[in-house]
Every structure is written in C-alpha cells, then in structure tokens.
Design a protein around this motif. Sequence first.
Motif, mmCIF file in Angstrom:
data_model
loop_
_atom_site.group_PDB
_atom_site.id
_atom_site.type_symbol
_atom_site.label_atom_id
_atom_site.label_comp_id
_atom_site.label_asym_id
_atom_site.label_seq_id
_atom_site.Cartn_x
_atom_site.Cartn_y
_atom_site.Cartn_z
ATOM 1 N N ASN A 1 51.803 31.077 46.927
ATOM 2 C CA ASN A 1 52.403 31.864 46.506
ATOM 3 C C ASN A 1 53.580 30.663 46.410
ATOM 4 O O ASN A 1 54.446 30.197 47.200
ATOM 5 C CB ASN A 1 53.531 32.796 46.868
ATOM 6 C CG ASN A 1 52.857 34.592 47.620
ATOM 7 O OD1 ASN A 1 51.682 35.282 46.815
ATOM 8 N ND2 ASN A 1 52.411 34.304 48.752
ATOM 9 N N GLU B 1 57.408 34.566 42.474
ATOM 10 C CA GLU B 1 56.787 34.733 41.013
ATOM 11 C C GLU B 1 55.717 36.662 41.733
ATOM 12 O O GLU B 1 55.868 36.942 40.601
ATOM 13 C CB GLU B 1 55.636 34.099 40.469
ATOM 14 C CG GLU B 1 56.297 32.954 40.267
ATOM 15 C CD GLU B 1 55.408 31.564 39.963
ATOM 16 O OE1 GLU B 1 53.913 32.011 39.795
ATOM 17 O OE2 GLU B 1 55.957 31.025 39.315
ATOM 18 N N ASN B 2 55.119 37.001 42.513
ATOM 19 C CA ASN B 2 54.140 38.238 42.928
ATOM 20 C C ASN B 2 55.473 39.573 43.820
ATOM 21 O O ASN B 2 55.120 40.327 43.449
ATOM 22 C CB ASN B 2 53.377 37.925 43.730
ATOM 23 C CG ASN B 2 53.237 37.773 45.495
ATOM 24 O OD1 ASN B 2 54.353 37.546 45.757
ATOM 25 N ND2 ASN B 2 52.559 37.257 45.850
#
Length: 143
Positions: A47, A133-134
């Motif tokens: 991540n 980013e997620n």
Amino acid sequence: MSKKVFIKGAITPEFIADSIAKHQGKHTIGAHNIFLGQVRADVHEENVVKAIEYTAYEEMANEALAVIRERAFAQFDLVCMHIYHSLGVVKAGEICLFVFVSAGHRPQVYEATEAIVNWIKTEVPIFGKEIFENEDFVWKQNK
C-alpha cells in the motif's frame, strides 16, 4: 507570548521564501539553517502512502513547543527560531514541518536545528495518520 506554529494543510514554498525574506534586515545574523520535513510515499505491505493527516493536542503541543523554544535559546546562541507544522491533510511530496533557525555564526544553527527537530519528534503531541491510495490508513510512528 506564544508563536503561531500550526498551519492548515501543506507549508508552501511561498511561505518558506517569505519567511526567509523577512530576515534580510536583521544584520546580527550570519547564518541560517532550515529543516523541511516532507511527506514520503512510503509503501506498507504493497500500500502506497498518498497523504498524512496531522492532528495535535494543540494546547499541550503549544506548551511543549514553548518549552523547546526556551531550551533552544538557552542552549544555543540563536538570534531567531521559527517552527511551523501542518495540521490536516498533507499530500506526498508536500512540506509538513519547517524549522528555521538563525544565529551569528554557523556552528550554532547546525546543532540547534538537529536538536529542535529531535525534540519536536519526541516531545510534542502531534499525530500523523498515513492515508494509503486504497483509502486504508495507519497511525504513523515518529522516527
């Protein structure tokens, strides 16, 4: 009187340049040193960090920063010292910490800057939530 330390969002290059320019009339200064802390796009278990959201216990943080300020002036022969830290979301690549010290000579500014940054990291209740980013997040550990 306490100095304003916290800035909403990223610390801009214009703010930094303006801070430097304001010291041109102080003729007892022979050296400046600047530390800029920038948000990294670290990777945790695949991540990627896209931002850090900073929060603080502002009253306690301001008290701790006032103690740091007093200690810095007592320990180092400084003419000026400024600390600015972001609150809120700061994106990867943006500046979140700006420490600016000035003295008559160069040795003091190097020593003072390192000490001040270390004191901020270990003694001031400022917290960073790394946002991936997620959209997952994790609370950041100061290093």
